[in-house]
Design a protein around this motif. Structure first.
Motif, mmCIF file in Angstrom:
data_model
loop_
_atom_site.group_PDB
_atom_site.id
_atom_site.type_symbol
_atom_site.label_atom_id
_atom_site.label_comp_id
_atom_site.label_asym_id
_atom_site.label_seq_id
_atom_site.Cartn_x
_atom_site.Cartn_y
_atom_site.Cartn_z
ATOM 1 N N ALA A 1 0.655 -1.154 0.105
ATOM 2 C CA ALA A 1 0.028 -0.120 -0.028
ATOM 3 C C ALA A 1 0.836 1.314 0.011
ATOM 4 O O ALA A 1 0.500 2.429 -0.451
ATOM 5 N N CYS A 2 2.171 1.004 0.342
ATOM 6 C CA CYS A 2 2.901 2.254 0.422
ATOM 7 C C CYS A 2 3.667 2.501 -0.700
ATOM 8 O O CYS A 2 4.315 3.745 -0.804
ATOM 9 N N PHE B 1 7.496 6.750 5.744
ATOM 10 C CA PHE B 1 8.068 5.534 6.265
ATOM 11 C C PHE B 1 9.556 5.697 6.846
ATOM 12 O O PHE B 1 9.800 4.793 7.573
ATOM 13 N N VAL C 1 -1.357 3.534 7.016
ATOM 14 C CA VAL C 1 -1.125 3.202 5.394
ATOM 15 C C VAL C 1 -0.999 1.510 5.475
ATOM 16 O O VAL C 1 -1.662 0.641 4.844
ATOM 17 N N LEU D 1 1.009 -6.991 4.570
ATOM 18 C CA LEU D 1 1.680 -6.574 5.817
ATOM 19 C C LEU D 1 2.291 -7.830 6.370
ATOM 20 O O LEU D 1 3.399 -7.435 6.904
ATOM 21 N N CYS E 1 5.726 -8.229 4.731
ATOM 22 C CA CYS E 1 6.542 -6.979 4.900
ATOM 23 C C CYS E 1 7.211 -7.059 6.452
ATOM 24 O O CYS E 1 8.432 -6.941 6.744
ATOM 25 N N ILE F 1 9.495 2.439 9.188
ATOM 26 C CA ILE F 1 8.234 1.737 9.611
ATOM 27 C C ILE F 1 8.167 0.475 8.481
ATOM 28 O O ILE F 1 7.977 0.847 7.164
ATOM 29 N N TRP F 2 8.077 -0.699 8.963
ATOM 30 C CA TRP F 2 7.870 -1.676 8.098
ATOM 31 C C TRP F 2 6.798 -2.814 8.651
ATOM 32 O O TRP F 2 6.941 -3.021 9.914
ATOM 33 N N GLY G 1 4.032 -1.962 9.740
ATOM 34 C CA GLY G 1 3.231 -1.629 10.513
ATOM 35 C C GLY G 1 3.879 -1.325 11.983
ATOM 36 O O GLY G 1 3.320 -1.288 13.072
#
Ligand code: SF4
Length: 83
Positions: free
Chosen positions: A11-12, A20, A36, A43, A46, A59-60, A62
């Protein structure tokens, strides 16, 4: 944004990278990035990658660096207790 197979579905991928990887700690940036991630279809991939690779920044999946370290540490302790 990121050059890993699943990242093409992240989504990023159309977000500003600074969201991020902010130049300074910012609760607002963190909350916006996590929002995001919450709607991201990859998610789990990631997050697993970032924990396994010990990604040192950003940020990875979440999670912040500190949150990922906590997951790694608790996983290490579980593995040590099982052996
Ligand atoms: S979980 Fe977050 S950082 Fe990872 S690919 Fe999805 S939006 Fe990007």
């Amino acid at each position: 944004m990121r050059e890993i197979g699943w990242a093409a579905r992240g989504a990023c991928r159309t977000s500003d990278p600074e969201l991020f990887f902010p130049p300074a700690q910012s609760d607002e940036h963190e909350a916006r990035a996590k929002a995001v991630c919450e709607r991201c279809p990859v998610l789990q991939e990631c997050r697993a990658y970032a924990v396994r690779a010990a990604e040192p920044e950003g940020i990875w999946g979440g999670l912040t660096v500190r949150e990922r370290r906590g997951l790694r540490f608790s996983g290490d302790r579980r593995r040590a207790a099982a052996s």
